[in-house]
Design a protein around this motif. Structure first.
Motif, PDB file in Angstrom:
ATOM      1  N   THR A   1      -7.816   4.612   0.681  1.00 33.88           N
ATOM      2  CA  THR A   1      -6.605   3.807   0.889  1.00 33.88           C
ATOM      3  C   THR A   1      -6.371   3.554   2.369  1.00 33.88           C
ATOM      4  O   THR A   1      -6.198   2.423   2.818  1.00 33.88           O
ATOM      5  CB  THR A   1      -5.386   4.520   0.282  1.00 33.88           C
TER       6      THR A   1
ATOM      7  N   THR B   1       0.831  -1.203   0.000  1.00 37.66           N
ATOM      8  CA  THR B   1       0.000   0.000   0.000  1.00 37.66           C
ATOM      9  C   THR B   1       0.863   1.249   0.000  1.00 37.66           C
ATOM     10  O   THR B   1       0.601   2.202  -0.752  1.00 37.66           O
ATOM     11  CB  THR B   1      -0.928   0.010   1.229  1.00 37.66           C
TER      12      THR B   1
ATOM     13  N   ARG C   1       0.087   2.806  -3.636  1.00 33.72           N
ATOM     14  CA  ARG C   1      -1.227   3.436  -3.518  1.00 33.72           C
ATOM     15  C   ARG C   1      -1.084   4.897  -3.114  1.00 33.72           C
ATOM     16  O   ARG C   1      -0.073   5.331  -2.563  1.00 33.72           O
ATOM     17  CB  ARG C   1      -2.087   2.696  -2.474  1.00 33.72           C
TER      18      ARG C   1
END
Length: 833
Positions: A526, A515, A519
């Motif tokens: 998120t 992540t 992201r």
């Protein structure tokens, strides 16, 4: 009766090069023989041929032909060298001996066989062996082929006597040679392209163990060692046959062929067998060299003790208690005299924990006694067993050697049956240094240094040991691992709540790093998705430490201060959500004063404006990336250079900037592209690109040069694609496996504000430029890009939206499902082309 002249003539005919070559070819191509029978058959065939050559040459009295090294052991692989010694007693004329050597050596060379040869008297051979350890090792395997048998036997006897007399001096030298070779070649048990002979645990080490045994000072553990040598020799035979070359390196591109030659399922099965054999040799080497050291120390001390005790017998080695049933003796951990393994199922874990905590090796005898006598632990384990496991895992670096000792005798798989699937399992990824099982132990070792950061260090250590336990099962290893971790955690005695935490840690052990690097952390979705998966601040704390330990145990490419800072930022945001604060972000993130200044300047000049600023690790980010607020020790670690670009909104910005950076050999670590609002009175929009870059080598280019090339790229006067193609053509082509094709997918539930397109491909100069062009050709807007490079693999995520249809639309919209799939397919096709 056949006369001597008739026999000599017959031998001469039989020993012709064509006859030997044909017989050799039939033997190597025949399917009836393989392994040891083929190696000994090839040695016998070669003996017969050389005997014919020797007899046909009219060898004078007092000469013999001796096979040494691998040929001396009768272990000829298809492309092995012939190691030969022409021995003579000195009575024959030197010219006769030289002529005999020529008549034997030249037919060998004529057939294209590799030959390692020498001509010596016994005295010369012994002197050379005394001066050169490698020669001495070869002569330890000397075997008579033809000629004066008494001459050969006399040399063998003398060489063995010399070796035993000089062993206290020569064995430390041999050990040093083995260690230097291991340092150069690495460990055979973990290499993706191992050298079967030279790497640690390979055939050279097996030969060294034979030499130690011949010294009579110590002997190697024999169980499994002969089978391990045989397996490595079988693999080398298959490697010679499939490549047609005298090579010992098992290259990636040849492993499938070698596996097929051996009748194995695939290359992974081949590597597992090689790794298992290498571990057997390595463990035997460790035990043997430890015993050599003990014997040599004992010999050095004994004369002094006799003098002190007036000629008495000396004293028994002191035994120091370490734990119940476990003592230290002579630098090793052994079982106490009162220990009863058959009545104490916790003893293996208790002994292992004591050994690791003391930084001492487990005695081979102790491990074998426990393996033979100990009863299985009950299910669930008693509390002491669980505590001893945690103590073992928390001991740090000494854990590795102790774990290997338990594993060598099968105790690990008896304690943890699921370990069998990951044991010796290769990881075909250049980022990974270790096999799966060793990586798990290494992760526990790294986690032991982070236990002060978490409230439940026991859960952290066990999670480190189990986080990849699902590898080897079909599907996502994290999903499979969660199921296995639940079962293992319950079996070893954790309560229901702890089992749930361990299962969560295993299921999501990649969540934070993926992540943080792939992201948009400014997207509220998120952070919220991570918070939902983690569930509590305590689990988040553990997952943060596990993420770092996992990366550090993977290899140098998997962790850095930059990655640590990204993960720490994500953990901070997720922690705030778990504490009750909703995440902020998205399109409403306000630009900084500097970014706004650059945007205004770009608007006024109508062209790109750049700012370069070096970024280093400093206050607020610890060296481990924990975000603890401690200052970095020593010099700050460069995190790259922050490149901020403001440019009037127009098509092609992402590909143009990426292409210019690639031309200037700048690697992109992170990338973000978004529109920013201008101060009131200025209605136009400006794109702001905030990237972190690093020079591949050399110094950074000047900002003015970057800007000039960017201007040309945007107005179309700079052909970036051609420039990059020219640079690619200038790169030397390297041998190796063909990289897997790129894969482009749509991430499900990636964001509410945009569609996330994930690209996984072989990293290469200009890759981001090609991706940008493909996305722009697909007619989508790139909201942000998150670039991550792991070894040779690029893993990038792009947040894309549909273009705004008109000024009245407040925000761009994500792509529809069908449209997203089409864009992903178009990008993939562009990268494959």
């Amino acid at each position: 009766m056949t006369s001597m002249d008739e026999r000599t003539e017959s031998d001469s005919e039989d020993s012709g090069p064509s006859g030997y070559a044909a017989a050799r070819l039939r033997l190597l191509q025949g399917e009836a023989q393989s392994g040891p029978p083929r190696r000994s058959g090839l040695s016998d065939l070669t003996d017969d041929w050389l005997t014919g050559l020797f007899m046909a040459a009219g060898a004078p009295r007092g000469t013999s032909l001796v096979a040494v090294g691998g040929y001396g052991r009768g272990e000829l692989s298809p492309r092995s060298d012939l190691d030969l010694l022409l021995l003579h007693d000195g009575s024959a004329d030197a010219g006769e001996v030289a002529a005999l050597a020529d008549r034997v050596w030249y037919p060998i060379w004529d057939l294209g066989l590799a030959l390692d040869h020498s001509v010596r008297t016994p005295t010369e051979a012994r002197k050379t062996a005394g001066d050169d350890l490698k020669v001495q090792l070869g002569l330890l395997d000397a075997r008579h082929v033809v000629g004066d048998l008494g001459l050969t036997a006399g040399l063998r006897t003398a060489v063995l006597a010399d070796w035993r007399n000089l062993a206290p001096k020569k064995l430390p030298e041999l050990r040093e040679l083995c260690e230097e070779r291991a340092e150069r070649q690495g460990e055979l048990s973990y290499l993706l392209e191992p050298d079967l002979k030279e790497a640690r645990g390979g055939l050279r080490d097996a030969t060294a163990l034979r030499a130690v045994a011949a010294s009579w000072l110590a002997d190697a553990p024999r169980e499994g060692l002969s089978d391990a040598r045989r397996r490595l020799l079988d693999v080398r035979d298959a490697l010679h046959l499939t490549t047609g070359r005298a090579t010992d390196r098992l290259a990636l591109q040849e492993q499938d062929q070698v596996a097929a030659e051996l009748g194995l399922l695939d290359a992974d099965t081949l590597l597992r067998q090689v790794y298992e054999a290498a571990r057997t040799v390595s463990y035997a080497s460790d035990v043997t060299w430890r015993e050599v050291g003990r014997v040599l120390r004992s010999r050095a001390v004994r004369p002094r003790l006799r003098a002190m005790l007036g000629g008495g017998k000396g004293t028994v080695a002191e035994r120091s208690p370490l734990a119940e049933g476990v003592v230290e003796q002579d630098g090793e951990v052994v079982l106490a005299r009162a220990a009863r393994p058959e009545r104490d199922p916790v003893l293996p874990l208790r002994a292992a924990a004591a050994a690791a905590q003391a930084g001492l090796p487990l005695s081979l005898h102790a491990v074998r006694r426990m393996a033979a006598a100990v009863r299985p632990l009950p299910t669930p384990w008693p509390a002491e067993a669980r505590e001893q496991l945690v103590t073992l895992l928390g001991a740090g670096r000494p854990t590795v050697e102790v774990w290997e000792a338990l594993e060598a005798e099968g105790l690990i798989t008896r304690l943890l049956p699921d370990w069998e699937r990951v044991r010796c399992r290769p990881q075909r990824n250049a980022v990974h240094t270790w096999t799966v099982d060793r990586h798990l132990v290494e992760t526990a070792v790294q986690a032991s240094e982070l236990t002060r950061r978490v409230g439940r260090p026991d859960l952290l250590l066990v999670a480190g040991l189990l986080h990849d336990i699902g590898k080897g099962w079909p599907g996502d290893h994290s999903v499979a691992g969660e199921i296995i971790a639940r079962d293992v955690a319950a079996r070893i005695g954790f309560d229901r709540a702890d089992v749930a935490v361990l299962a969560t840690l295993v299921r999501h052990h990649l969540l934070l790093i993926e992540t943080a690097t792939r992201r948009d952390l400014d997207d509220p979705a998120t952070v919220r998705s991570v918070a939902d998966a983690v569930g509590s601040t305590g689990t988040l704390e553990l997952l943060h430490a596990l993420t770092e330990a996992d990366a550090l145990a993977t290899g140098p490419a998997a962790w850095s201060a930059w990655r640590g800072s990204l993960v720490a930022d994500l953990v901070k945001r997720v922690g705030a959500v778990l504490a009750g604060d909703e995440p902020e972000g998205g399109e409403d993130v306000a630009p900084t004063a500097e970014q706004e200044r650059l945007a205004v300047e770009a608007f006024r000049t109508g062209g790109p404006v750049l700012a370069l600023r070096a970024q280093t690790e400093g206050v607020g980010v610890s060296p481990s990336g924990s975000g603890s607020g401690e200052e970095a020790a020593g010099d700050p670690e460069p995190l790259g250079v922050e490149l901020v670009i403001a440019v009037p909104d127009q098509p092609g910005v992402l590909s143009a900037v990426a292409g210019v950076l690639a031309m200037h050999r700048l690697a992109v670590r992170t990338a973000e592209l978004r529109g920013v609002g201008l101060p009131s009175g200025l209605e136009d929009s400006v794109l702001l690109l905030n990237w972190r870059v690093a020079a591949e080598y050399g110094s950074l280019p000047q900002a003015a040069r970057l800007r000039a090339d960017l201007v040309r790229a945007l107005d179309g006067s700079l052909d970036i694609a051609s420039r990059l193609a020219e640079r690619d053509a200038a790169y030397p082509r390297r041998r190796g496996t063909v990289a897997p094709p790129p894969r482009v997918t749509v991430a499900s539930a990636g964001s509410r504000l945009a569609t996330v397109i994930e690209v996984r491909a072989q990293d290469a100069p200009g890759l981001l430029h090609r991706i940008g062009r493909a996305l722009e050709s697909a007619g989508v807007l790139v909201r942000s890009a998150h670039v991550s490079t792991l070894g040779a693999n690029a893993v990038d995520a792009f947040y894309v939206t549909e273009p705004k249809p008109d000024a009245s639309t407040p925000t761009p919209s994500p792509l529809s499902g069908e449209r997203a799939v089409g864009v992903a397919r178009a990008v993939e096709e562009a990268l494959r082309g």
